[in-house]
Design a protein around this motif. Structure first.
Motif: not given
Length: 325
Positions: A244-266
């Motif tokens: 479950r931890y790794l699955s949630a971690h992958r969600e964060n990576i997917a967000y990074m790739n999908r919402e690059q501008a927001k990820a860089y802002e964070f």
């Protein structure tokens, strides 16, 4: 004679029956043994340096916390940057998952008897780990002979230094290594107190803006593997927690790739970097969490480095410590 044979058959039959009952009893008790209870709280390190974008995203979105809240498991995020302190906490049972742990620290801890498992790769970033100098006369690792170098001993950066020297057919003692953390190493280099520094992450840009240059990165020398490690007992008794931890971690990576501008802002907000600097550095990192053959090779080479420098005393087989769930 006949009587004796009958007694032997009866005795053998009784022994066989007893054996069957014993085995069936063991099997029954094993199958009905209660499953390990999930922990009420998980302690997972929050490490944002050198540029741990997925962790910074998780800090903002609470992806992992929300996942475990579904089953009433609380998540705490102690900020422990030191690899040695992370593994000490893991050994003491006061930490469950090291979200981003240097391969050197993981191997040293395992060789010293710490019950840990490497359950994934956090990042590979050879371009993010560099040897730098301010003196323009120092252009290659060969120019470091007889010079003072500052940086954290027993780390990926130290490994890159040794590999860079070896490429130039120089021994480790060709330089004087002064062990210190990265920020003071950069300061010492910029002030002229040392000739070169071992630098990673945002400090690379800081040093460049102050007039320093890169002598070499880890590219072609060391993959700079950062791992995800967990308490061995947790992996054994609650593998679903790790999944479950790794699955949630992958969600964060997917967000990074999908919402690059927001990820860089964070990331800019968390590190104090400008968003354009984050955009420069982000491509240096490969965050794919799967353990690949090349990762295993790099970790074994890391162990060779630790043994050769005397930082590790006993060689271990890394296979039992690598768990792909």
């Amino acid at each position: 004679m006949l009587h004796s044979k009958i007694i032997k058959k009866i005795t053998a039959g009784c022994c066989l029956a007893a054996l069957i009952l014993t085995l069936s009893g063991c099997s029954s008790s094993k199958s009905t043994a209660p499953a390990a209870q999930p922990p009420g709280e998980l302690k997972i390190t929050y490490v944002k340096s050198p540029l741990n974008i997925p962790s910074i995203i998780d800090k903002n979105l609470q992806t992992i916390s929300k996942e475990f809240a579904k089953t009433n498991i609380k998540v705490a995020y102690p900020e422990i940057n030191s690899g040695a302190k992370q593994t000490e906490a893991l050994a003491a049972g006061s930490l469950d998952i090291c979200s981003a742990l240097g391969g050197t620290s993981a191997i040293l801890a395992a060789s010293n008897g710490v019950d840990l498992k490497i359950v994934g790769i956090y990042s590979r970033a050879p371009k993010a780990f560099n040897i730098m100098a301010k003196d323009p006369a120092i252009k290659t690792a060969a120019d470091l002979a007889g010079k003072k170098v500052a940086g954290p001993k027993g780390t990926i950066l130290h490994q890159i230094l040794i590999a860079a020297l070896a490429k130039e057919k120089l021994q480790p003692d060709a330089v004087e290594l002064l062990s210190m953390d990265i920020p003071p190493s950069v300061t010492a280099m910029l002030n002229g107190n040392v000739d070169a520094a071992l630098v990673a992450g945002s400090d690379v840009l800081r040093a460049q803006k102050a007039g320093a240059h890169i002598i070499t990165s880890g590219e072609g020398l060391v993959d700079a593997t950062i791992v995800i490690a967990a308490r061995g007992e947790l992996v054994k008794n609650n593998p679903d927690i790790i999944k479950r931890y790794l699955s949630a971690h992958r969600e964060n990576i997917a967000y990074m790739n999908r919402e690059q501008a927001k990820a860089y802002e964070f990331t800019a907000q968390a590190t104090g970097l400008a968003p354009e600097d984050v955009a420069v550095m982000a491509p240096w990192y490969d965050f794919a969490p799967e353990i690949k053959t090349a990762d295993i090779k790099d970790l074994n080479e890391t162990q060779d480095f630790l043994l050769a420098t005397g930082l590790q005393k006993n060689k271990i087989d890394l296979t039992p410590y690598l768990v792909q769930l």
